[in-house]
Motif scaffolding. Structure first.
Motif, mmCIF file in Angstrom:
data_model
loop_
_atom_site.group_PDB
_atom_site.id
_atom_site.type_symbol
_atom_site.label_atom_id
_atom_site.label_comp_id
_atom_site.label_asym_id
_atom_site.label_seq_id
_atom_site.Cartn_x
_atom_site.Cartn_y
_atom_site.Cartn_z
ATOM 1 N N LYS A 1 -7.940 -21.690 -75.796
ATOM 2 C CA LYS A 1 -7.838 -20.234 -74.551
ATOM 3 C C LYS A 1 -8.043 -21.013 -73.409
ATOM 4 N N TRP A 2 -8.846 -21.977 -73.357
ATOM 5 C CA TRP A 2 -9.151 -22.806 -72.040
ATOM 6 C C TRP A 2 -8.059 -23.365 -71.319
ATOM 7 N N SER B 1 -0.781 -23.504 -73.167
ATOM 8 C CA SER B 1 -0.647 -22.660 -74.213
ATOM 9 C C SER B 1 -0.162 -21.304 -73.705
ATOM 10 N N LEU B 2 0.575 -20.374 -74.800
ATOM 11 C CA LEU B 2 0.853 -19.233 -74.426
ATOM 12 C C LEU B 2 0.027 -18.404 -75.479
ATOM 13 N N HIS B 3 -0.944 -17.429 -74.928
ATOM 14 C CA HIS B 3 -1.993 -16.738 -75.350
ATOM 15 C C HIS B 3 -1.566 -15.282 -75.508
ATOM 16 N N TRP C 1 -3.615 -18.064 -78.921
ATOM 17 C CA TRP C 1 -3.889 -16.609 -79.558
ATOM 18 C C TRP C 1 -4.876 -16.042 -78.313
ATOM 19 N N ASN C 2 -4.920 -14.768 -78.402
ATOM 20 C CA ASN C 2 -6.020 -14.142 -77.677
ATOM 21 C C ASN C 2 -7.034 -13.193 -78.336
ATOM 22 N N ASP D 1 -0.887 -8.612 -76.805
ATOM 23 C CA ASP D 1 -1.684 -9.581 -77.465
ATOM 24 C C ASP D 1 -1.130 -10.340 -78.475
ATOM 25 N N VAL D 2 -1.646 -11.612 -78.889
ATOM 26 C CA VAL D 2 -1.327 -12.646 -80.014
ATOM 27 C C VAL D 2 -2.687 -12.175 -80.848
#
Length: 244
Positions: A37-38, A44-46, A175-176, A202-203
């Motif tokens: 996520k950083w 990336s797509l989160h 993902w988040n 959200d993912v």
């Protein structure tokens, strides 16, 4: 750092500031490699928080699994939900009919390396490329398309992986909401972790590899139904292409 080293030597300054700087850089780079996520190495797509519809994306890693993936598919069909499966190449090879069924039921599939080796983050660029290309080749042989979505094994990224996916033309997907369904946490704890702050765009990261996840999934799908939320595929959530 070289300039600092030269300056310290020339002016007889203490090396401690340089040592501290190196340690800080090392810690940040290490953390950035493990926390997708950083976007430290790879963007990336989160999540998609600008989406207008009340939609989220459920994703599954590490399958297809001969016992649990069919159960996941049954639940998704029961609740009229769609999901994205990031498949390990050797498992596609072993269970091609399950892989086909995922696609036949309208779900999306993506590349999750061929072996999902524990030391994947230490592979050289050529070996990373070989893994990703081999997985895409297996999928193309079975279904006739080339997967364009990629989920890093363990969420690990580094400059070698970045170079490999750029060369192959893959879109990294993160993902988040990490469910932690592969840990010792109970299905109640996992469900609460997912739904506590769930909102549109959200993912969610799950794994189609255990009975515990099946239990969580049914509760989650029922929760989404009650909240009038729709589970869609990653390519639908972000309006991108999943295959070439």
């Amino acid at each position: 750092m070289l300039v600092s080293l030269f300056t310290s030597y020339y002016y007889k300054w203490s090396l401690w500031p340089l040592i501290i700087l190196v340690i800080i850089w090392f810690l940040i780079t290490t953390a950035g490699s493990f926390f997708i996520k950083w976007n430290y190495h790879i963007k990336s797509l989160h999540s998609n928080k600008i989406i207008k519809e009340n939609r989220i994306a459920i994703t599954f890693d590490d399958g297809p699994h001969p016992e649990f993936t069919p159960k996941v598919l049954e639940l998704l069909k029961k609740y009229n939900a769609k999901a994205t499966f990031f498949c390990v190449g050797k498992h596609i090879d072993a269970y091609p009919n399950i892989f086909k069924e995922i696609i036949n039921q309208g779900h999306t599939v993506g590349n999750h390396t061929y072996t999902h080796a524990n030391n994947f983050g230490f592979f050289k660029t050529k070996k990373v490329i070989d893994e990703l290309q081999k997985t895409n080749a297996v999928a193309k042989q079975i279904e006739g398309f080339t997967m364009q979505l990629y989920r890093p094994a363990f969420g690990v990224t580094n400059p070698r992986i970045k170079k490999a996916i750029k060369l192959i033309g893959l879109q990294p997907i993160g993902w988040n909401i990490r469910s932690l369904d592969t840990t010792s946490r109970t299905h109640k704890m996992i469900f609460n972790r997912i739904t506590k702050k769930l909102s549109k765009g959200d993912v969610i990261l799950l794994h189609d590899t255990s009975l515990k996840t099946i239990t969580v999934l049914e509760r989650l799908l029922l929760f989404l139904q009650q909240q009038n939320m729709e589970s869609v595929t990653i390519d639908s959530l972000f309006n991108i292409k999943a295959y070439a």
